[in-house]
Design a protein around this motif. Structure first.
Motif, short mmCIF file in Angstrom:
data_model
loop_
_atom_site.label_atom_id
_atom_site.label_comp_id
_atom_site.label_asym_id
_atom_site.label_seq_id
_atom_site.Cartn_x
_atom_site.Cartn_y
_atom_site.Cartn_z
N ALA A 284 0.83 -1.21 0.00
CA ALA A 284 0.00 0.00 0.00
C ALA A 284 0.87 1.26 0.00
CB ALA A 284 -0.94 0.00 1.20
N LYS A 285 1.95 1.25 0.76
CA LYS A 285 2.85 2.40 0.79
C LYS A 285 3.50 2.63 -0.57
CE LYS A 285 4.03 1.61 5.63
NZ LYS A 285 5.07 1.11 6.53
N ILE A 286 3.93 1.55 -1.19
CA ILE A 286 4.57 1.65 -2.50
C ILE A 286 3.58 2.11 -3.55
CG2 ILE A 286 5.64 0.27 -4.34
CD1 ILE A 286 6.87 -1.44 -1.99
N VAL A 287 2.39 1.53 -3.55
CA VAL A 287 1.36 1.89 -4.52
C VAL A 287 0.98 3.36 -4.38
CG1 VAL A 287 -1.08 1.51 -5.09
CG2 VAL A 287 0.48 -0.44 -4.85
N ASN A 288 0.81 3.82 -3.15
CA ASN A 288 0.47 5.23 -2.93
C ASN A 288 1.57 6.15 -3.46
OD1 ASN A 288 -2.02 4.74 -1.76
ND2 ASN A 288 -1.20 4.66 0.31
N ARG A 289 2.79 5.75 -3.25
CA ARG A 289 3.92 6.54 -3.74
C ARG A 289 3.94 6.58 -5.27
NH1 ARG A 289 9.80 5.85 -1.04
NH2 ARG A 289 10.86 7.50 -2.16
N PHE A 290 3.75 5.43 -5.90
CA PHE A 290 3.71 5.38 -7.36
C PHE A 290 2.56 6.21 -7.92
CE2 PHE A 290 6.05 1.05 -7.67
CZ PHE A 290 7.27 1.70 -7.69
N ALA A 291 1.41 6.15 -7.26
CA ALA A 291 0.27 6.93 -7.73
C ALA A 291 0.56 8.43 -7.62
CB ALA A 291 -0.98 6.56 -6.92
N ALA A 292 1.18 8.85 -6.51
CA ALA A 292 1.53 10.26 -6.33
C ALA A 292 2.55 10.72 -7.37
CB ALA A 292 2.06 10.49 -4.91
N GLN A 293 3.45 9.82 -7.78
CA GLN A 293 4.46 10.14 -8.78
C GLN A 293 3.90 10.06 -10.21
OE1 GLN A 293 7.36 7.12 -7.58
NE2 GLN A 293 8.76 8.73 -6.90
N ILE B 241 1.55 5.08 -11.86
CA ILE B 241 0.41 4.18 -12.02
C ILE B 241 -0.88 4.98 -11.88
CG2 ILE B 241 1.68 2.19 -11.11
CD1 ILE B 241 0.06 2.47 -8.51
N THR B 242 -1.95 4.38 -12.36
CA THR B 242 -3.28 4.96 -12.20
C THR B 242 -4.04 4.06 -11.25
OG1 THR B 242 -3.26 5.86 -14.43
CG2 THR B 242 -5.42 5.56 -13.40
N THR B 243 -4.70 4.67 -10.28
CA THR B 243 -5.50 3.90 -9.33
C THR B 243 -6.97 4.27 -9.48
OG1 THR B 243 -5.16 5.55 -7.59
CG2 THR B 243 -3.62 3.69 -7.65
N VAL B 244 -7.80 3.28 -9.25
CA VAL B 244 -9.25 3.47 -9.28
C VAL B 244 -9.78 2.98 -7.95
CG1 VAL B 244 -11.39 2.81 -10.42
CG2 VAL B 244 -9.30 3.11 -11.78
N ARG B 245 -10.49 3.85 -7.25
CA ARG B 245 -11.04 3.48 -5.94
C ARG B 245 -12.38 2.77 -6.12
NH1 ARG B 245 -8.59 5.64 -1.54
NH2 ARG B 245 -7.15 7.34 -1.89
N TYR C 238 10.65 4.31 -17.65
CA TYR C 238 11.26 4.83 -16.42
C TYR C 238 12.65 4.24 -16.27
CZ TYR C 238 10.97 6.77 -11.68
OH TYR C 238 11.15 7.51 -10.54
N ARG C 239 13.63 5.07 -16.01
CA ARG C 239 15.01 4.61 -15.85
C ARG C 239 15.19 3.95 -14.49
NH1 ARG C 239 18.98 9.28 -17.70
NH2 ARG C 239 18.60 9.85 -15.54
N MET C 240 15.84 2.80 -14.50
CA MET C 240 15.97 2.00 -13.28
C MET C 240 16.82 2.70 -12.21
SD MET C 240 13.87 -0.28 -13.95
CE MET C 240 14.06 -1.12 -12.39
N GLY C 241 17.86 3.40 -12.61
CA GLY C 241 18.66 4.14 -11.64
C GLY C 241 17.86 5.23 -10.94
N ASP C 242 17.01 5.90 -11.71
CA ASP C 242 16.15 6.93 -11.12
C ASP C 242 15.18 6.32 -10.12
OD1 ASP C 242 17.45 8.81 -12.66
OD2 ASP C 242 15.87 8.94 -14.18
N LEU C 243 14.67 5.14 -10.45
CA LEU C 243 13.77 4.46 -9.52
C LEU C 243 14.49 4.14 -8.21
CD1 LEU C 243 11.07 3.04 -8.88
CD2 LEU C 243 12.07 0.98 -9.86
#
Length: 151
Positions: free
Chosen positions: A43-52, A55-59, A74-79
């Motif tokens: 959940a923490k990772i998904v929320n972070r990805f959505a904020a960045q 990813i797209t989330t649907v509630r 997305y560049r892996m080093g940047d990730l």
């Protein structure tokens, strides 16, 4: 530099979402089951990805998430840098090293880290998806062949 579990999990999440059919929303429960990672960490990772915007989330009851197409580039080093808060390879101040004022070792380590991140940045998320059939199978995304129960 040792990657944290969260960085490792983040890469796994993106691989899963990039492998899933584009027409299918994935849930945290599906990710947790397939990747054997706790829902709380996911959940923490998904929320972070959505904020960045990765990813797209649907509630809602039929909600879930899907990867954005641009995220495949997305560049892996940047990730890695976005998830790793502590990238220093040597601790010269804690405790204070008497050599720190003139020692070049710290500069060498910093340059090494820079080169490692640059090397990772030669690869995009899409480069990790080269064997999609295998990924679909191992991530439980491929339709399972029917079992022949008449034998």
């Amino acid at each position: 530099m040792q990657l944290t579990k969260q960085t490792d999990y983040a890469i796994r999440v993106l691989i899963y979402l990039a492998t899933a059919p584009r027409s299918k929303l994935c849930t945290v429960a599906q990710l947790a089951s397939a990747l054997d990672i706790s829902s709380n960490n996911l959940a923490k990772i998904v929320n972070r990805f959505a904020a960045q915007g990765l990813i797209t989330t649907v509630r809602g009851r039929h909600g879930g998430m899907m990867i954005n197409t641009d995220t495949l580039d997305y560049r892996m080093g940047d990730l890695v840098v976005s998830f790793e808060t502590d990238t220093e390879l040597a601790r010269c101040e804690q405790p204070l090293c008497i050599l720190s004022t003139q020692c070049r070792w710290r500069q060498i380590l910093a340059a090494s880290l820079h080169h490692m991140i640059e090397y990772m940045n030669q690869y995009r998320l899409r480069d990790l998806l080269h064997d999609s059939d295998w990924l679909e199978q191992v991530l439980q995304l491929a339709p399972q062949p029917p079992s022949d129960s008449l034998q």
